[in-house]
Design a protein around this motif. Structure first.
Motif, short mmCIF file in Angstrom:
data_model
loop_
_atom_site.label_atom_id
_atom_site.label_comp_id
_atom_site.label_asym_id
_atom_site.label_seq_id
_atom_site.Cartn_x
_atom_site.Cartn_y
_atom_site.Cartn_z
N PRO A 71 38.45 77.95 37.16
CA PRO A 71 38.10 77.38 38.54
C PRO A 71 38.92 76.08 38.77
CG PRO A 71 36.24 77.65 37.21
CD PRO A 71 37.45 78.08 36.42
N SER A 72 39.55 75.37 37.60
CA SER A 72 40.05 74.09 37.84
C SER A 72 41.22 74.16 36.78
CB SER A 72 39.31 73.01 37.94
OG SER A 72 38.65 72.89 36.82
N GLY A 73 42.20 73.12 36.96
CA GLY A 73 43.11 72.79 36.03
C GLY A 73 42.48 72.10 34.77
N THR A 74 41.52 70.98 35.28
CA THR A 74 40.72 70.14 34.16
C THR A 74 40.23 71.17 33.03
OG1 THR A 74 40.42 68.37 35.53
CG2 THR A 74 39.19 68.68 33.91
N MET A 75 39.38 72.55 33.67
CA MET A 75 39.17 73.24 32.86
C MET A 75 40.06 73.81 31.87
SD MET A 75 36.05 76.28 33.35
CE MET A 75 34.83 74.97 33.66
N CYS A 76 41.24 74.16 32.50
CA CYS A 76 42.29 74.83 31.59
C CYS A 76 42.71 73.92 30.33
CB CYS A 76 43.34 75.00 32.33
SG CYS A 76 43.43 76.25 33.58
N VAL A 78 40.50 71.23 29.18
CA VAL A 78 39.36 71.12 28.41
C VAL A 78 39.34 72.30 27.42
CG1 VAL A 78 36.93 70.90 28.01
CG2 VAL A 78 38.26 69.35 29.55
N ALA A 79 39.06 73.45 27.95
CA ALA A 79 38.83 74.78 27.31
C ALA A 79 40.01 75.03 26.28
CB ALA A 79 38.70 75.96 28.05
N GLY A 80 41.40 74.93 26.84
CA GLY A 80 42.64 75.11 26.20
C GLY A 80 42.74 74.20 24.83
N THR A 96 49.55 57.85 29.78
CA THR A 96 49.21 58.06 31.15
C THR A 96 48.93 59.66 31.55
OG1 THR A 96 51.43 58.51 32.04
CG2 THR A 96 50.62 56.37 32.10
N ALA A 97 48.82 60.62 30.37
CA ALA A 97 48.60 61.95 30.72
C ALA A 97 47.05 62.23 31.38
CB ALA A 97 48.65 62.78 29.47
N HIS A 98 47.16 63.17 32.17
CA HIS A 98 45.64 63.59 32.65
C HIS A 98 44.65 63.57 31.75
CE1 HIS A 98 43.14 65.82 35.61
NE2 HIS A 98 43.86 65.26 36.70
N ILE A 99 45.02 64.40 30.73
CA ILE A 99 43.93 64.57 29.50
C ILE A 99 43.29 63.20 29.04
CG2 ILE A 99 44.79 66.84 29.01
CD1 ILE A 99 46.07 65.61 26.39
N VAL A 234 39.95 80.79 24.34
CA VAL A 234 39.56 80.13 25.43
C VAL A 234 38.46 80.61 26.31
CG1 VAL A 234 40.79 79.49 27.60
CG2 VAL A 234 41.98 79.40 25.52
N TRP A 235 38.39 81.89 26.29
CA TRP A 235 37.29 82.61 26.99
C TRP A 235 35.99 82.14 26.35
CZ3 TRP A 235 35.25 84.93 30.85
CH2 TRP A 235 36.11 85.54 31.93
N ARG A 236 35.85 82.07 25.08
CA ARG A 236 34.62 81.75 24.70
C ARG A 236 34.01 80.44 25.21
NH1 ARG A 236 32.70 78.52 20.50
NH2 ARG A 236 30.63 79.03 19.45
N TRP A 237 35.16 79.59 25.27
CA TRP A 237 34.89 77.94 25.81
C TRP A 237 34.84 78.12 27.37
CZ3 TRP A 237 32.90 74.45 22.98
CH2 TRP A 237 33.21 74.25 21.66
#
Length: 355
Positions: A71-76, A78-80, A96-99, A234-237
């Protein structure tokens, strides 16, 4: 700052020129038509043909074995990273990275990871800075597991990691047994600006994703790619985080349309960003960072007005901007025309003259 976003203030004039972010793009009529015509199924059980087609296409685009729609890049991110790490592990990224600065501490909250911020100009650390941050594996320190970069570097000014630095970072990481993760929210901007293909840009990186809800103009969605075993993890997360969807082909169709029609036109956004920066540079007292892609950072303090005051003054004129990291950020995208850039420059001149 409150956790709940503020609703639009009805006392403010309507926004006519939206330079807040490329996330502000609206689906084009052609994109909406593609969404309406999408063939759909149950994405959660692998039965949505449009999602599957998108994932196959992005995996090929990035030169990876498999991909997953999010659904979002943030989930990429986090789950990644949850799939890469174990509790107590350390991730190395720019400070300064987004993560580290924009994901609410979720990596620490859910994964128990620590993210060590590295210094470097324009949102990028050097290979030497990475070498200096590495330490031997001992029981006294966190296990360094992942090196992450953000392409392009948002708070750095939309700057592009050079291919040579990316290759050097991969080599260093492999030598030390670290995985590599590329936050590719604006990866396609970097590819268009440099002429380097996406698979070549991400060659050697274990995980990489692209966002469709920014400059590519889709209303939602990002796709993360890597090996088949990694994507299974990743799918599990994704499932546990609530990211598994049903008839997601409706939004995946928008992403496919974006790949077909909105990649090459990113060059228009870059041209508009350069035009804006050039015009700002002609105004006495405004310090502007020359853009490499579609982000323009500038500071009007030398003209006698703070960034916050200028943003407020322009909002009253129907122009939407944001302050970030102490400067004003303007972001060009497919809903911003060259005429809008000229109008914005005229309004900024008016604000400076009034001061």
């Amino acid at each position: 700052m409150p956790f709940t976003p503020a609703r639009p203030d009805p006392s403010q004039p309507a926004v006519r020129i939206n330079l807040l972010s490329d996330t502000q793009t609206k689906p084009t009529p052609a994109m909406r038509a593609a969404m309406a015509a999408a063939d759909v199924g149950d994405e959660q059980v692998g039965d949505d043909p449009t999602v599957n087609a998108l994932c196959d296409r992005v995996a090929e685009l990035l030169g990876k074995e498999a991909a997953v729609f999010m659904p979002s890049g943030t989930m990429c991110n986090v789950a990644g990273l949850l799939a890469h790490c174990r509790p107590g592990d350390e991730i190395l990224a720019h400070r300064t990275a987004h993560i580290l600065s924009r994901e609410g501490g979720t990596h620490a909250a859910l994964g128990g990871f620590q993210i060590t911020g590295l210094d470097g100009a324009d949102g990028k650390f050097t290979p030497d800075a990475l070498r200096a941050a590495l330490h031997p594996r001992t029981r006294y320190e966190a296990a360094q597991t992942v090196v992450s970069v953000e392409q392009t570097a948002n708070i750095g000014g939309g700057t592009i990691w050079s291919k040579s630095d990316l290759e050097a970072i991969v080599t260093i990481a492999r030598d030390r047994g670290l995985a590599t993760h590329m936050d590719g929210a604006r990866l396609m901007n970097a590819c268009v600006a440099t002429g380097i293909g996406a698979s070549r840009m991400s060659d050697g990186w274990d995980s990489v994703w692209i966002d469709f809800s920014k400059g590519l103009g889709a209303p939602i969605g990002a796709v993360l790619a890597g090996t088949r075993d990694y994507i299974d993890a990743v799918w599990r997360w994704k499932q546990g985080l609530g990211g598994s969807m049903r008839q997601a082909g409706i939004v995946a169709a928008a992403c496919i349309h974006a790949l077909d029609h909105h990649v090459e036109r990113l060059a228009d956004d870059h041209a508009n960003a350069h035009a804006l920066a050039h015009g700002l540079g002609q105004i006495d007292g405004i310090a502007v960072q020359q853009p490499e892609t579609n982000l323009v950072f500038f500071d009007p303090a030398g003209a006698g007005i703070s960034g916050a005051a200028m943003v407020k003054a322009l909002r009253a004129k129907g122009v939407l901007l944001a302050t970030m990291d102490g400067r004003i950020r303007a972001c060009t995208h497919l809903d911003v025309s060259a005429d809008m850039i000229e109008e914005t420059l005229g309004l900024i001149r008016d604000v400076v003259r009034a001061v």
